[in-house]
Design a protein around this motif. Sequence first.
Motif, PDB file in Angstrom:
ATOM      1  N   GLY A 293     -17.224 -33.153 -33.733  1.00 45.52           N
ATOM      2  CA  GLY A 293     -16.306 -33.822 -32.812  1.00 45.52           C
ATOM      3  C   GLY A 293     -14.885 -33.959 -33.323  1.00 45.52           C
ATOM      4  N   LYS A 296     -12.641 -28.917 -34.046  1.00 44.36           N
ATOM      5  CA  LYS A 296     -12.479 -27.638 -34.733  1.00 44.36           C
ATOM      6  C   LYS A 296     -12.230 -26.508 -33.743  1.00 44.36           C
ATOM      7  CE  LYS A 296     -16.422 -28.084 -36.891  1.00 44.36           C
ATOM      8  NZ  LYS A 296     -16.712 -29.479 -36.555  1.00 44.36           N
ATOM      9  N   THR A 297     -12.814 -26.635 -32.556  1.00 45.25           N
ATOM     10  CA  THR A 297     -12.692 -25.537 -31.590  1.00 45.25           C
ATOM     11  C   THR A 297     -11.233 -25.223 -31.269  1.00 45.25           C
ATOM     12  OG1 THR A 297     -14.752 -26.353 -30.653  1.00 45.25           O
ATOM     13  CG2 THR A 297     -13.569 -24.678 -29.398  1.00 45.25           C
ATOM     14  N   ARG A 458     -12.737 -42.263 -29.239  1.00 45.88           N
ATOM     15  CA  ARG A 458     -14.187 -42.079 -29.380  1.00 45.88           C
ATOM     16  C   ARG A 458     -14.867 -43.430 -29.467  1.00 45.88           C
ATOM     17  NH1 ARG A 458     -14.744 -36.706 -31.262  1.00 45.88           N
ATOM     18  NH2 ARG A 458     -13.435 -35.683 -29.740  1.00 45.88           N
TER      19      ARG A 458
HETATM   20  P1  ADP Z   1     -16.034 -29.901 -33.215  1.00 43.23           P
HETATM   21  O1  ADP Z   1     -16.163 -28.453 -32.906  1.00 43.23           O
HETATM   22  O2  ADP Z   1     -15.183 -30.167 -34.394  1.00 43.23           O
HETATM   23  O3  ADP Z   1     -17.346 -30.609 -33.284  1.00 43.23           O
HETATM   24  P2  ADP Z   1     -14.810 -29.943 -30.668  1.00 43.23           P
HETATM   25  O4  ADP Z   1     -13.779 -28.938 -30.943  1.00 43.23           O
HETATM   26  O5  ADP Z   1     -16.005 -29.525 -29.911  1.00 43.23           O
HETATM   27  O6  ADP Z   1     -15.280 -30.605 -32.017  1.00 43.23           O
HETATM   28  O7  ADP Z   1     -14.124 -31.171 -29.962  1.00 43.23           O
HETATM   29  C1  ADP Z   1     -14.886 -32.247 -29.515  1.00 43.23           C
HETATM   30  C2  ADP Z   1     -14.265 -32.853 -28.290  1.00 43.23           C
HETATM   31  O8  ADP Z   1     -13.014 -33.465 -28.621  1.00 43.23           O
HETATM   32  C3  ADP Z   1     -13.958 -31.826 -27.214  1.00 43.23           C
HETATM   33  O9  ADP Z   1     -14.369 -32.381 -26.003  1.00 43.23           O
HETATM   34  C4  ADP Z   1     -12.447 -31.660 -27.284  1.00 43.23           C
HETATM   35  O10 ADP Z   1     -11.915 -31.367 -26.038  1.00 43.23           O
HETATM   36  C5  ADP Z   1     -11.989 -33.029 -27.757  1.00 43.23           C
HETATM   37  N1  ADP Z   1     -10.738 -32.975 -28.508  1.00 43.23           N
HETATM   38  C6  ADP Z   1     -10.405 -32.066 -29.436  1.00 43.23           C
HETATM   39  N2  ADP Z   1      -9.181 -32.341 -29.946  1.00 43.23           N
HETATM   40  C7  ADP Z   1      -8.743 -33.462 -29.334  1.00 43.23           C
HETATM   41  C8  ADP Z   1      -7.544 -34.246 -29.418  1.00 43.23           C
HETATM   42  N3  ADP Z   1      -6.559 -33.931 -30.257  1.00 43.23           N
HETATM   43  N4  ADP Z   1      -7.449 -35.341 -28.640  1.00 43.23           N
HETATM   44  C9  ADP Z   1      -8.443 -35.673 -27.797  1.00 43.23           C
HETATM   45  N5  ADP Z   1      -9.579 -34.975 -27.662  1.00 43.23           N
HETATM   46  C10 ADP Z   1      -9.741 -33.873 -28.421  1.00 43.23           C
END
Ligand code: ADP
Length: 705
Positions: A293, A296-297, A458
């Motif tokens: 969360g 990273k994506t 979160r």
């Molecule tokens: P990871 O791959 O690191 O587990 P994700 O890239 O899937 O995390 O991101 C998790 C969630 O957080 C997604 O729904 C994404 O849209 C959201 N998110 C990512 N960056 C931000 C940000 N800077 N502010 C708010 N939400 C974000």
Amino acid sequence: MARRLTQLAKIPVTELAGVGPKKAEGLTELDIETVLDLVMHYPRRYIDRTNEALIKDMVVGEEAMVLGIVKRVEARRTRQRRTMVQVDVTDGSGYLRCTFFNQPWREKQLKPGTQAVFYGKLDVYQGRKQMTNPVVDLVGDRTGRIVPVYPQSEKAQLTTWEIGGWVEEALRRAGPLDDPVPGWVLDRFDLVDRDAAIRGIHVPESSDEARVARRRLVFDELLRIQLVLVRRKRELERTSVGIAHDISGTLVARFHEQLPFPLTGAQRRAIAEIERDLAAPVPMHRLLQGDVGAGKTLVAVSALLVAVQGGHQGALMAPTEVLAEQHHLGVKALLEGFTLASEGDLFGERPLRVELLTNRTTASQRTALMQRLAAGEVDILIGTHALIQEKVGFKSLGVAVIDEQHRFGVEQRAALRSKGESVPDVLVMTATPIPRTAAMTVYGDLDVSVLDELPPGRTPITTVWARGPLEEESAWARVRDEVAAGHQAYVVAPLIEESEKLEVRSAQETYDEFRAGELSGLRLALLHGRIPAKDKEQVMDAFRRGDVDVLVATTVIEVGVDVPNATVMVILDADRFGIAQLHQLRGRVGRGAATSWCYLLGGGNTPDSEERLSALERTTDGFELAEVDLDLRGEGTIMGARQKGRNDLRLASLRRDKEWVAKARDVAFELVDGGLDAHAALVEELDVLLPEGDDEEATEFLFKS
Ligand code: ADP
Ligand code: MG
């Protein structure tokens, strides 16, 4: 001439007086075959005789160390049928009774007349001073204020003073030892020279001398590891040609601008680090660490877009088909409406294309996809292992992102890197945080970026370790309440290591039990490893749609399940899982706006599991948990296979000596970049102590758990 340590590797221990075939066998048990092995067999600790107490002065309830002679030994059985050995000891000032439970061999070890040091807490039993299960060191008649205690094994049947005697002989006969580390390094950190360090660790005059010696040898160990890693890293950089990506395009900026939220500071930092790597002509080889969360994506997509905006292609490789499909949908949605300049096109531009390739891609789809990929009409290809198969030909693969590295072997990483003419830049992402020092040591040939900041807003997960039946009952009550409120839940079935068959049976039993009991009336579904992929998909779809309230599953839900409506997770037999795994599992809830809970059931039977479970209760910070994990498992396990060699970390601790890891790494860069050839003795030491080629497994280890 001073003698090199490496020369001692050529002398068998049998050269020493007193080491005959029998003793040599014992030494082999301790992995000591050469004089070098012996000299690098460091004391486990020291007995500082200046700290010795007289029995008459000992205070009840306090720990003390006593040197005494055994007067009487008696072995008995307690009513609970445990063995109990009672040893009466005197030091002339008084009598002390040492009682050992379940250590029958003490009877033989501590025969009357034996001199030994007893270390423990004093209590009084039936009016008599006594220690229960004290630590015992047989010191024999060794003199000196500081007596080294060597690691021993019962099998080896060698005493610590025999070993100490041989070490002293070896050091005496070796004469002064050469120091391969340049003086400026020692000056910078105020380290003693090699000769003083080796002597100081074995025969210190004071505990201070031992401490200073240890510090130098710790540095040496860490420096050798870093030299190997840094040398490999530089070698890789020198021998492969990368792409100097053009980072002046606007695609990445446009991507960031249209996001509904600002990037976190950590995301911006990581993206900047990656862009710097991509712009350089040397191929990137970077690890992106970030908790579940952490976002990273977006970082990954930014990297892929750098490639795309410069006319290259990007690849994103996921460990499972489910995850690949999820990434495909997610990335497609993120890049919806983006266009690229296209000369051949009527409008001068074309849509940015994101495609999916998995084992489920049909043969005809695949053929078409391959053609477009080779023609450069696919900009980003997402997939599983299928991506790195021989026949997948990119027009120009610029950046490859590998998600969840722990499912990928080193060779697969290598295969991806050999696609295309120049080496693509590689970004490896992992959601299993590793403490910084451990990462530097195990991944010293990668650069590391860290997302240590979660996006705002979160709702934290409340974790409860259900220590007893009452708390367990409240876990099930929570599941029922949440379902009643329209939310969903996971129940994680116990991990059965012995066999998949057993695991399936246990999952089925768990499922039947809950359906009839705690969770009766709720809509349950079962998911485990033996369920065919098609049915699995159906179950998952039903859960995603909300047609299933509670998903009972084995750890197959660990990766790639994203159902924001799920707000409770109950993990059965939680102590069967490692910290990292529990943390990953827990990350499946808390993905939406609602408050979420994770209940850990069972466990706490050992101090270890108690610490693990309470750590999870205390924090959701993956890095903090990784530190706890390192503490509990120890660096021996972290270094895994590498430890097999007779080298590596003997004294150094990745926890205790954290600061030295970074210092050693800095020096390693200076030495390698300044030309390691000028330090022949050091290079020779690396060859002898850290022969290359067997540490790939270790790299994989961390990510398994
Ligand atoms: P990871 O791959 O690191 O587990 P994700 O890239 O899937 O995390 O991101 C998790 C969630 O957080 C997604 O729904 C994404 O849209 C959201 N998110 C990512 N960056 C931000 C940000 N800077 N502010 C708010 N939400 C974000
Ligand atoms: Mg580059």
